[in-house]
Design an enzyme around this catalytic site. Sequence first.
Site, PDB file in Angstrom:
ATOM      1  N   LYS A   1      79.280  78.278  75.704  1.00 57.07           N
ATOM      2  CA  LYS A   1      78.887  77.949  74.335  1.00 57.07           C
ATOM      3  C   LYS A   1      80.059  77.276  73.644  1.00 57.07           C
ATOM      4  O   LYS A   1      81.133  77.864  73.496  1.00 57.07           O
ATOM      5  CB  LYS A   1      78.486  79.213  73.582  1.00 57.07           C
ATOM      6  CG  LYS A   1      78.095  78.932  72.150  1.00 57.07           C
ATOM      7  CD  LYS A   1      77.490  80.136  71.493  1.00 57.07           C
ATOM      8  CE  LYS A   1      77.159  79.832  70.045  1.00 57.07           C
ATOM      9  NZ  LYS A   1      76.609  81.013  69.372  1.00 57.07           N
TER      10      LYS A   1
ATOM     11  N   LYS B   1      75.218  75.570  75.875  1.00 52.12           N
ATOM     12  CA  LYS B   1      74.844  75.280  74.501  1.00 52.12           C
ATOM     13  C   LYS B   1      75.980  74.580  73.786  1.00 52.12           C
ATOM     14  O   LYS B   1      77.105  75.062  73.893  1.00 52.12           O
ATOM     15  CB  LYS B   1      74.523  76.605  73.811  1.00 52.12           C
ATOM     16  CG  LYS B   1      74.206  76.491  72.358  1.00 52.12           C
ATOM     17  CD  LYS B   1      73.932  77.852  71.810  1.00 52.12           C
ATOM     18  CE  LYS B   1      73.736  77.708  70.313  1.00 52.12           C
ATOM     19  NZ  LYS B   1      73.747  78.974  69.666  1.00 52.12           N
TER      20      LYS B   1
HETATM   21  C1  PBG Z   1      75.145  82.646  66.959  1.00 46.55           C
HETATM   22  C2  PBG Z   1      74.279  81.470  67.194  1.00 46.55           C
HETATM   23  C3  PBG Z   1      74.431  80.175  66.676  1.00 46.55           C
HETATM   24  C4  PBG Z   1      73.352  79.435  67.148  1.00 46.55           C
HETATM   25  C5  PBG Z   1      72.578  80.280  67.924  1.00 46.55           C
HETATM   26  N1  PBG Z   1      73.187  81.518  67.959  1.00 46.55           N
HETATM   27  C6  PBG Z   1      75.422  79.628  65.722  1.00 46.55           C
HETATM   28  C7  PBG Z   1      76.840  79.508  66.075  1.00 46.55           C
HETATM   29  O1  PBG Z   1      77.331  79.980  67.087  1.00 46.55           O
HETATM   30  O2  PBG Z   1      77.569  78.915  65.251  1.00 46.55           O
HETATM   31  C8  PBG Z   1      73.113  77.988  66.845  1.00 46.55           C
HETATM   32  C9  PBG Z   1      71.744  77.485  67.184  1.00 46.55           C
HETATM   33  C10 PBG Z   1      71.448  76.146  66.638  1.00 46.55           C
HETATM   34  O3  PBG Z   1      72.321  75.456  66.063  1.00 46.55           O
HETATM   35  O4  PBG Z   1      70.285  75.747  66.761  1.00 46.55           O
HETATM   36  N2  PBG Z   1      74.381  83.778  66.580  1.00 46.55           N
END
Ligand code: PBG
Length: 325
Positions: A197, A249
Amino acid sequence: MTGPVIRPRRLRTTQALRRMVAETSLEARQLVLPVFVREGIDAPVPISSMPGVVQHTRSSLLAAVSEAAELGLGGVMLFGIPAAKDAVGSGALAADGILNVAIADVVAEVGDALTVMSDLCLDEFTDHGHCGVLTDDGRVDNDRTLELYAEMARVHAEAGVHMVGPSGMMDGQVSVVRSALDGIGHTDVSILAYSAKYASAFYGPFREAVDSSLQGDRRTYQQDGANAVEGVREALLDVEQGADLVMVKPALAYLDVVRRVRDAVDVPVAAYNISGEYSMLEAAAAHGWIDREPAILETLTSIRRAGADVILTYWAAEAARLLAP
Ligand code: PBG
């Protein structure tokens, strides 16, 4: 002059022939719809930066998930937005916290017709907006956060979730969540690990979606976009710790990482087609600059072609409708 003997165009002659030789499929069962449910509202609240996406009430959420089940989607990923946030994200652990009641509601509504997944992270619940609790000097405290993730996993499992999605990028989170689940007998609850991520500017609209109060960024715990080898390392570590699926991601700016992870692991790979990816395409389409529906399908196909078995996408329901015979 004689023409070429070898003519790849021959296989593109008709729709039936193109369909027969297509290398990549896109099917409803491969798509997961992320959904937001907000505490204390009595009508759905539109998210202005994500046209077509809303913060659901507990009851509008049920309509959305039953539609998802009818469409044959793979699952839904639930995000909760509490009425009040605090430094330790207490709303995440409360049995009557919004995410926990929503898990129970959704499981009661769709049963096993969909895979019901939950975001296992504190950022929607903390007033500082970070994915964990902070040390006195303001850093994200990895190991104290793990204790809270363990408790969150137990609460989600007790609410009936099928799959938890630890998304905070704390080191060791998958093994801690696995042993917390096993410790209370929930050996069947699976883990979708947000393994690779990246700290991304494309999460922007999600911050509005969850009313995030984040100041600064998450660069001390989410990955540096310069690194692909490290993304594979994170995925391998999560498989070792018991992840049932691993995720990359965002998706589009990291399709090479999706491919590398797909080639490196022996579990299903997911990719999250995130909020900013959604909003960019929607904005361009709203201006009439691109043809929206083919652009959606081309985007999702590219993520599948890169190697994702499963895609989390805000277009899941719509794409399923477009793909229906
Ligand atoms: C964290 C989380 C995020 C997203 C999904 N889970 C935000 C981050 O890490 O800043 C982002 C998903 C998206 O932008 O569609 N709980």
